[in-house]
Structure formats: structure tokens, C-alpha cells
Design an enzyme around this catalytic site. Structure first.
Site, PDB file in Angstrom:
ATOM      1  N   GLU A 174      39.396  37.352  45.428  1.00 30.83           N
ATOM      2  CA  GLU A 174      40.485  37.823  44.582  1.00 30.83           C
ATOM      3  C   GLU A 174      41.020  36.693  43.700  1.00 30.83           C
ATOM      4  OE1 GLU A 174      42.635  41.173  47.350  1.00 30.83           O
ATOM      5  OE2 GLU A 174      42.780  39.083  47.988  1.00 30.83           O
TER       6      GLU A 174
ATOM      7  N   GLY B 208      44.489  49.527  48.922  1.00 34.98           N
ATOM      8  CA  GLY B 208      44.022  50.889  49.146  1.00 34.98           C
ATOM      9  C   GLY B 208      44.989  51.920  48.614  1.00 34.98           C
TER      10      GLY B 208
ATOM     11  N   ASP C 121      39.880  51.321  47.255  1.00 33.66           N
ATOM     12  CA  ASP C 121      39.524  52.463  48.091  1.00 33.66           C
ATOM     13  C   ASP C 121      40.675  53.452  48.093  1.00 33.66           C
ATOM     14  OD1 ASP C 121      41.215  51.732  50.761  1.00 33.66           O
ATOM     15  OD2 ASP C 121      40.291  49.929  49.943  1.00 33.66           O
TER      16      ASP C 121
END
Length: 219
Positions: free
Chosen positions: A11, A76, A184
């Protein structure tokens, strides 16, 4: 000076690739990259995964003089209003695995001494990303019980660091800006497989906005 607190190397590269690195420090056992990005002084700490690591990383950059904190990375999505690889600005965050309800009767995630479970984050008006609520906890899973809890709290996105950084910043009196790209979405298959498939693409999308994000930060 801007302090960036990022969980993972994969990241952090979204900013490190665009930094002029002048020095690499070790603070509280964490690597801190000092340099410039987009004309501003930056301290970037790769803190590691989880809330304790995130709190240590936040303290590390604050100790070295950061005046505003930035947290970015993948997270997520919890429902259809969070789309894969899209970038969202976090305007409030809660630690959903912090629970004193039996002691104080407050909502889950309400920290000791607080009256609300969500902590507000700094959301610069110049950043035109959709705003979402973040829930942080030391769990990565497909648990239906966790998902129901997160929705009942009013969260849109989940991660493992952001709300812990928000807590440190509240106590320090320092603004926190948090920007997340979705790797996700719950209900679209295994979150683990989605994460593996989409993380690189999500971070490329976020990286493209890094100049815009820095332009909105004072420090």
C-alpha cells in the site's frame, strides 16, 4: 509536515514511488521514510497490520513532528454502495471489536470516556470522493455475524487500522484524513480471494489521486 501511516509495503508504494526520500528512520521499531512529496514534507510509517501497530505508527510520526495524519490503503466494502477498486473518503470511524456495553450501556465501539461510538475524521471539502463510515477491528473474515454487526453500527467499509489511528489523533488534537480503495465486497465471494485479485488494481486507482489528496492537506 504530513505524517502518513500505512499498514503494508504494498500500500505504501503508492506514495513512496512519488516521494523524494531523504532519510529512513526507525521509530518505536517501525520504519519511517522522511522526504518530500508533491512539494510537501512527509513522514511515512509502514506500521504493520492491526490496530496496535497502527497506533504505534501514528505515535511514531507524531513524535517526529507531523501536524496532520494521512491513512490510505485498501479496505473491504460492506454493501452495494461500495464498489470494487473505487476510492472513498472516510468521515467517521469506529472500533467495532471494542465492547464495554455491559459496563456502560453504550453502543458497541464506544471508547471509555466517549459518548459516541464513531469518531469524526477530517474530510477536506476539496476532496470530492464519496464519503463513507469505517469500522476497524483486528479480524479479516467472512463472518456473517460480524457483517450484521457492522451494518447495524452504520458502517460502510471495514479495515484493521483506521479507527485506531483516529483515536490517537483525537487524543493528540491532530486532524486525520483517511482514504480507502475497495479490494473486496461482502457477499461477492470469498473476501480473501477478492482481496488477492483486486488489491493491486485498487491501489493503482488510489495512487492516481495522490497528488489531489496532498493538495487538500495542510501540514
Amino acid at each position: 509536515m504530513i505524517g502518513a501511516v500505512i499498514a503494508m509495503d504494498s500500500e505504501a508504494e503508492a506514495l513512496l514511488d512519488q516521494m523524494e526520500i531523504e532519510n529512513i528512520l526507525t521509530v518505536h521499531g517501525k520504519p519511517v521514510y522522511a522526504g518530500k512529496a508533491f512539494g510537501k514534507d512527509v513522514l511515512l510509517c509502514v506500521c504493520g497490520v492491526g490496530k496496535v501497530n497502527a497506533a504505534v505508527g501514528a505515535c511514531a510520526v507524531l513524535e517526529k513532528g507531523a501536524q496532520v495524519l494521512l491513512n490510505f490503503g485498501v479496505a473491504g466494502g460492506l454493501h452495494e454502495k461500495t464498489e470494487l477498486t473505487e476510492v472513498y473518503l472516510i468521515d467517521r470511524a469506529v472500533q467495532y471489536d471494542f465492547d464495554l456495553t455491559q459496563l456502560n450501556g453504550g453502543k458497541q465501539g464506544t471508547l471509555d470516556g466517549e459518548t459516541e461510538n464513531f469518531l469524526p475524521l477530517f474530510a477536506p471539502a476539496a476532496l470530492d470522493f464519496p464519503r463513507r463510515a469505517l469500522a476497524s477491528g483486528d479480524r479479516f473474515n467472512d463472518s456473517a455475524a460480524d457483517h450484521d454487526l457492522l451494518l447495524s453500527l452504520g458502517a460502510d467499509i471495514r479495515d484493521m487500522e483506521g479507527a485506531a489511528i483516529a483515536q490517537v489523533c483525537k487524543y493528540a488534537g491532530i486532524p486525520l484524513v483517511s482514504v480507502k480503495a475497495i479490494s473486496d465486497v461482502y457477499g461477492a465471494g470469498s473476501t480473501t480471494e477478492q482481496y488477492k485479485k483486486n488489491t493491486a488494481r485498487a491501489m493503482l486507482n488510489l495512487k492516481a489521486f495522490m497528488g489531489e489528496i496532498f493538495a487538500a492537506l495542510e501540514g
